[in-house]
Design a protein around this motif. Structure first.
Motif, short mmCIF file in Angstrom:
data_model
loop_
_atom_site.label_atom_id
_atom_site.label_comp_id
_atom_site.label_asym_id
_atom_site.label_seq_id
_atom_site.Cartn_x
_atom_site.Cartn_y
_atom_site.Cartn_z
N LEU A 18 -7.73 -30.86 5.87
CA LEU A 18 -6.36 -31.47 5.29
C LEU A 18 -5.02 -30.89 5.88
O LEU A 18 -4.40 -31.86 6.24
CB LEU A 18 -6.32 -31.35 3.98
N TYR A 19 -4.81 -29.74 6.34
CA TYR A 19 -3.60 -29.27 7.13
C TYR A 19 -3.80 -29.93 8.37
O TYR A 19 -2.72 -30.43 8.97
CB TYR A 19 -3.81 -27.97 6.97
N LEU A 20 -4.83 -29.80 9.12
CA LEU A 20 -4.91 -30.37 10.70
C LEU A 20 -4.46 -31.81 10.71
O LEU A 20 -4.21 -32.23 11.76
CB LEU A 20 -6.25 -29.93 11.24
N THR A 21 -5.06 -32.68 9.59
CA THR A 21 -4.70 -33.98 9.81
C THR A 21 -3.39 -34.39 9.00
O THR A 21 -3.27 -35.52 8.75
CB THR A 21 -5.86 -34.71 9.15
N SER A 22 -2.56 -33.66 8.45
CA SER A 22 -1.47 -33.67 7.59
C SER A 22 -0.38 -34.38 8.54
O SER A 22 -0.31 -34.16 9.78
CB SER A 22 -1.05 -32.64 6.83
N PHE A 23 0.82 -34.78 7.82
CA PHE A 23 1.76 -35.61 8.44
C PHE A 23 3.04 -35.26 7.51
O PHE A 23 2.77 -35.12 6.40
CB PHE A 23 1.31 -36.87 8.72
N THR A 24 4.05 -35.47 8.04
CA THR A 24 5.46 -35.74 7.49
C THR A 24 5.97 -37.03 7.67
O THR A 24 5.55 -37.74 8.60
CB THR A 24 6.50 -34.42 7.66
N GLU A 25 7.00 -37.54 6.83
CA GLU A 25 7.83 -38.66 6.92
C GLU A 25 9.02 -38.59 7.16
O GLU A 25 9.73 -37.44 6.63
CB GLU A 25 7.32 -39.90 6.02
N LYS A 26 9.77 -39.25 7.82
CA LYS A 26 11.23 -39.17 8.10
C LYS A 26 12.03 -38.96 6.79
O LYS A 26 12.65 -38.10 6.65
CB LYS A 26 11.82 -40.35 8.83
N GLN A 27 11.94 -39.46 5.79
CA GLN A 27 12.42 -39.35 4.74
C GLN A 27 12.24 -38.30 3.89
O GLN A 27 12.85 -37.71 2.72
CB GLN A 27 12.44 -40.93 3.64
N CYS A 28 10.94 -37.52 3.87
CA CYS A 28 10.59 -36.45 3.41
C CYS A 28 10.34 -35.54 4.28
O CYS A 28 8.98 -34.95 4.28
CB CYS A 28 9.55 -36.82 2.33
N PRO A 29 10.87 -34.92 5.22
CA PRO A 29 10.50 -33.82 6.38
C PRO A 29 9.89 -32.74 5.89
O PRO A 29 9.20 -32.22 6.39
CB PRO A 29 11.77 -33.88 7.15
N ASN A 30 10.20 -32.46 4.71
CA ASN A 30 9.83 -31.17 4.09
C ASN A 30 8.60 -31.29 3.37
O ASN A 30 7.91 -30.34 2.86
CB ASN A 30 10.77 -30.25 3.07
N VAL A 31 7.96 -32.47 3.34
CA VAL A 31 6.63 -32.68 2.33
C VAL A 31 5.56 -33.02 3.44
O VAL A 31 5.81 -34.02 4.12
CB VAL A 31 6.85 -33.78 1.43
N ARG A 32 4.76 -32.31 3.27
CA ARG A 32 3.47 -32.32 4.28
C ARG A 32 2.08 -33.24 3.38
O ARG A 32 2.06 -32.92 2.41
CB ARG A 32 2.86 -31.05 4.77
N MET A 33 1.85 -34.28 3.83
CA MET A 33 1.03 -35.16 3.11
C MET A 33 -0.64 -35.31 4.01
O MET A 33 -0.53 -35.11 5.25
CB MET A 33 1.46 -36.57 3.09
N ALA A 34 -1.48 -35.42 3.39
CA ALA A 34 -2.78 -35.75 3.97
C ALA A 34 -3.50 -36.86 3.18
O ALA A 34 -3.39 -36.97 1.94
CB ALA A 34 -3.73 -34.48 4.14
N TRP A 35 -4.29 -37.60 3.84
CA TRP A 35 -5.08 -38.57 3.07
C TRP A 35 -6.33 -37.90 2.55
O TRP A 35 -6.77 -36.82 3.03
CB TRP A 35 -5.33 -39.71 4.14
N LYS A 36 -6.80 -38.80 1.51
CA LYS A 36 -7.90 -38.00 0.79
C LYS A 36 -9.25 -38.01 1.63
O LYS A 36 -10.05 -37.19 1.49
CB LYS A 36 -8.00 -38.60 -0.47
N THR A 37 -9.28 -38.95 2.49
CA THR A 37 -10.66 -39.02 3.49
C THR A 37 -10.31 -38.23 4.93
O THR A 37 -9.14 -37.65 5.06
CB THR A 37 -10.98 -40.42 3.76
N HIS A 38 -11.30 -37.94 5.43
CA HIS A 38 -11.09 -37.28 6.73
C HIS A 38 -10.42 -38.39 7.58
O HIS A 38 -10.63 -39.54 7.51
CB HIS A 38 -12.26 -36.50 7.21
#
Length: 93
Positions: A18-38
């Motif tokens: 999840l960490y390796l496939t996570s990302f951030t968005e411009k509007q929330c640069p401090n929030v790291r997100m990941a999709w539920k699937t691989h």
């Protein structure tokens, strides 16, 4: 209820994925997100490399490992498992 070593290893490896496939968005640069699937690209690459059966439909979340995929996964677990504090007998078969 206490979790087995295999359950703990699965949980920890999932967290790494999840960490390796996570990302951030411009509007929330401090929030790291990941999709539920691989990661779809990683899944496609694994199928291309012969470790998974190519899906007939991308909407189907089920993936099938080939015999080569199972062997490669075991090889990888033997390499990284000890560094995570797990022995071969912990992840079972």
């Amino acid at each position: 209820m206490e979790r087995s070593q295999r359950e703990r290893l699965t949980e920890e490896l999932t967290l790494v994925l999840l960490y390796l496939t996570s990302f951030t968005e411009k509007q929330c640069p401090n929030v790291r997100m990941a999709w539920k699937t691989h990661d779809w690209t990683a899944l496609d690459d694994l199928a291309e490399d012969g470790f998974m059966v190519p899906p007939h439909n991308r909407k189907n979340y089920t993936r099938y490992l080939t015999d080569e995929g199972v062997e490669k996964a075991k090889e990888l677990l033997e390499q990284i498992g000890p560094s995570l504090g797990f022995k071969k007998e912990d992840w079972g078969d």
